[in-house]
Design an enzyme around this catalytic site. Structure first.
Site, PDB file in Angstrom:
ATOM      1  NE  ARG A 124     -13.363 -12.092  -9.548  1.00  0.00           N
ATOM      2  CZ  ARG A 124     -13.135 -11.473  -8.398  1.00  0.00           C
ATOM      3  NH1 ARG A 124     -12.077 -11.794  -7.682  1.00  0.00           N
ATOM      4  NH2 ARG A 124     -13.946 -10.537  -7.966  1.00  0.00           N
ATOM      5  CB  THR A 144      -5.091  -7.936  -4.716  1.00  0.00           C
ATOM      6  OG1 THR A 144      -6.500  -7.934  -4.482  1.00  0.00           O
ATOM      7  CG2 THR A 144      -4.840  -8.614  -6.034  1.00  0.00           C
ATOM      8  CB  THR A 172      -6.884 -11.410  -5.039  1.00  0.00           C
ATOM      9  OG1 THR A 172      -7.387 -10.864  -3.814  1.00  0.00           O
ATOM     10  CG2 THR A 172      -8.039 -11.879  -5.882  1.00  0.00           C
ATOM     11  CD  GLU A 207     -12.630  -9.420  -2.462  1.00  0.00           C
ATOM     12  OE1 GLU A 207     -13.413  -8.489  -2.274  1.00  0.00           O
ATOM     13  OE2 GLU A 207     -11.959  -9.509  -3.476  1.00  0.00           O
ATOM     14  CG  ASP A 251     -15.013  -8.839  -5.310  1.00  0.00           C
ATOM     15  OD1 ASP A 251     -15.024  -8.098  -4.311  1.00  0.00           O
ATOM     16  OD2 ASP A 251     -13.976  -9.165  -5.907  1.00  0.00           O
ATOM     17  CB  SER A 263     -12.060  -8.723 -10.479  1.00  0.00           C
ATOM     18  OG  SER A 263     -10.787  -8.323 -10.016  1.00  0.00           O
ATOM     19  CB  SER A 264     -10.949  -3.430  -9.308  1.00  0.00           C
ATOM     20  OG  SER A 264     -12.243  -2.969  -9.056  1.00  0.00           O
ATOM     21  N   GLY A 305      -5.133  -3.658  -4.229  1.00  0.00           N
ATOM     22  CA  GLY A 305      -5.841  -2.492  -3.718  1.00  0.00           C
ATOM     23  C   GLY A 305      -7.336  -2.493  -3.926  1.00  0.00           C
ATOM     24  N   GLY A 306      -7.946  -3.653  -4.253  1.00  0.00           N
ATOM     25  CA  GLY A 306      -9.390  -3.672  -4.450  1.00  0.00           C
ATOM     26  C   GLY A 306      -9.807  -2.710  -5.543  1.00  0.00           C
TER      27      GLY A 306
END
Length: 613
Positions: A111, A412, A430, A432, A454, A478-479, A499-500
């Protein structure tokens, strides 16, 4: 002929300008891209991504004897060429790897990190959050990229081929170009206004001043050169001239003359790039219906939220539930898990995350007792209290104020790979937003991320957001939820999605559909999707409406809001007799592409074989 321009040396200027052109298809020929297959079954290895060129890059490495890690990095680098608005050298992600030799799952947290100069109030002006759209398209949103270090670390630690070899397919693809499809054209058009405000972005992605036409070939020689330097020197290139260009671009974004867009400068420094470290973390783990489900631990909320929801669902026997009852339980479990996600998950280097409790069976029972079979929890529900009785199940009530909205960008990409030795990779990466910050590093061929959006910009009136406030060196929550599932100690499934904030619900629903609802993996991937993220309404794709399931769930009190598309899954399943089934999206995001090393004929499993056991 439409052309793009790029920053090059004087001797190579004309040749590079020609190579950068978006070349139209021949007159009279239909503008077609590579073939796409959403399902492939065979042996020896497999790759599934959202893009045929990226899948082929991974397959090329497998065919030459590379392993799943080599193939994953090769495919990811190719996606940096063909999916540059969703991933790339200027971004980050999470890498989940099953080692057959060790029989264990490893994860890399790649990340992005906040600059050392970032403060809790960096996204505030006069005590108020700056407009979100202005934060997205800015240098202020740019974090130190983690993708280069992730690729280098994965190949060095677990790969079987040198980085220079693994990067060859992507370098060739960037040089020769790829065929623009409808999705790329549409994404470019949607970003054309902001892309036009940055000369390097406009030169690369708006050849001739407009989005490249479907069927033309788009080349990116600058990215090929960046990849060559990286292949030779690894992530240390971010401590040299490439890194200097990244810092200059982020701190003084080059805006086109006459543009009236307010583009805030960033805080990134050379020291931030030099100090970046990818972190190897223990994966999250839950036992679901006797399956071992492994995911990504914080800073991602993917593994914890998917895992908590699965634990809540696991308190009920699917054999006693009708399909719509399983779906109801899944939506309610997702609602509860998201409440806890928003309250408690952040970068563990900065926040005390109660991960063990959130993933415990006792805590799941405490949360599950709130779910009624014939009614719907009023959303947003409050998070639970992981400290109450250590999750002993005695407290059957939420205890805190609900969290605020989730602003995470939707763009992403995800890929999966497997090899002949039984190694498996599930990798989500990603930049973002679709198009990231919108700012291309001049002469380098890649967009910078806007990952720092984020972060929660401030603590809400209810007290939510404290776990995810900006801080120096901090990784925003993050997801992303790359997932690997073992059955009887052996790999069975690998999956993930873009897909966030909908990534978590996409992975959750595919797992539940595959394990509990008797669907095959291709059926689970193709099924209309729902996404409940602790909101009054559940997002639903068009194909869900006017179905018996929609009617039954609506009668319980669920309220659905239509959205065109949720996620874009890439997945693998290990079948019997050593076969692998690779699965990509048949339609979402234009459809993905799945391939196997040695193809064999495939017949759908017989009745009753869709369940895990």
């Amino acid at each position: 002929m439409k052309r793009t321009t790029c920053r090059v040396g004087a001797a190579a200027g004309l040749l590079a300008l020609i190579a950068a052109a978006a070349v139209p298809a021949r007159a009279g020929e239909a503008p077609e891209g590579p073939d796409r297959d959403s399902v492939a079954v065979g042996r020896g290895g497999a790759v599934a991504t959202v893009d045929p060129d990226a899948t082929e890059a991974g397959m090329r490495v497998l065919r030459s004897g590379g392993n799943a890690v080599d193939a994953a990095v090769a495919a990811a680098a190719a996606l940096g060429v063909t999916e540059p608005y969703s991933s790339g050298f200027g971004g980050g992600g999470y890498f989940v790897y099953y080692s057959a030799a060790e029989g264990r799952v490893h994860t890399l947290d790649g990340r992005e990190t906040a600059p050392a100069a970032m403060r809790e109030d960096s996204f505030l002006e006069d005590g108020e959050p700056i407009p979100f759209e202005e934060a997205v398209t800015s240098g202020l949103s740019v974090g130190a990229p983690g993708t280069p270090a992730t690729w280098e670390r994965a190949v060095e630690q677990w790969g079987s081929r040198p980085l220079q070899y693994v990067m060859r397919p992507a370098i060739r693809l960037a040089e020769r170009g790829f065929t623009v499809d409808a999705t790329f054209n549409e994404q470019t058009a949607a970003n054309a206004e902001r892309f036009a405000d940055f000369p390097a972005t406009a030169e690369l992605f708006l050849p001739g001043g407009a989005p490249p036409e479907v069927g033309t070939v788009l080349r990116n020689p600058d990215l090929a050169d960046t990849y060559r330097d990286f292949a030779r020197h690894g992530a240390s290139v971010l401590e040299g001239e490439i890194g200097a260009d990244v810092v200059e671009t982020a701190t003084a974004p080059p805006v086109a003359p006459g543009a009236d867009r307010q583009v805030r400068p960033g805080l990134l420094s050379a020291g931030d790039l030099a100090d970046y470290e990818v972190v190897e973390r223990d994966p999250t783990h839950v036992d679901y219906r006797g399956l071992d489900v492994y995911g990504m631990a914080p800073s991602s909320s993917g593994g914890s939220t998917v895992g908590e929801a699965l634990n809540i669902i696991d308190t009920r026997d699917p054999a006693e539930l009708a399909p719509e009852e399983i779906q109801h339980l899944t939506l309610e479990a997702s609602k509860l898990a998201y409440a806890d996600r928003n309250a408690y998950i952040g970068d563990p280097a900065h926040v005390d995350v109660p991960l063990e409790t959130l993933l415990s069976e006792d805590y799941a029972r405490q949360r599950a007792c709130l779910v009624e079979p014939d009614s719907v929890l009023a959303a947003p529900v409050a998070p639970g209290d992981p400290g109450a009785g250590n999750g002993d199940g005695d407290a059957c009530a939420p205890s805190s104020a609900p969290a605020g909205p989730e602003p995470e960008g939707p763009s992403t990409t995800h890929l999966v790979t497997a090899d002949r030795w039984g190694n498996v990779v599930s990798y989500t990466l990603t930049i973002e937003q679709t198009g990231g910050s919108g700012i291309t590093v001049p002469g380098r061929g890649f967009l910078l991320n806007n990952e720092l959006t984020d972060f929660d910009f401030r603590v809400s009136e209810t007290g939510a957001g404290a776990a995810n406030l900006p801080a120096p060196g901090k990784r925003p929550r993050s997801s992303m939820a790359p997932t690997i599932v073992l059955r009887d100690g052996e790999p069975w499934l690998a999956l993930g999605s873009p897909g966030g904030a909908t990534i978590i619900t996409t992975v959750l629903h595919v797992l539940v559909d595959r394990v509990d609802r008797g669907m095959t993996l291709p059926e689970a991937v193709a099924a209309p999707r729902l996404s409940q993220r602790n909101a009054e309404q559940t997002q639903a794709e068009p194909g869900f409406f006017d179905t018996p399931e929609e009617k039954a769930l609506s009668e319980l009190g669920h309220v659905f809001a239509e959205t065109p598309e949720i996620g874009a899954v890439s997945a693998l399943e290990f079948l019997d007799r050593g076969r692998i089934q690779a699965v990509a999206e048949p339609r979402r995001r234009g459809g993905g592409h799945a391939a196997v090393l040695r193809e064999r004929g495939w017949e759908p499993p017989g009745p009753g074989s869709g369940a895990a056991r």
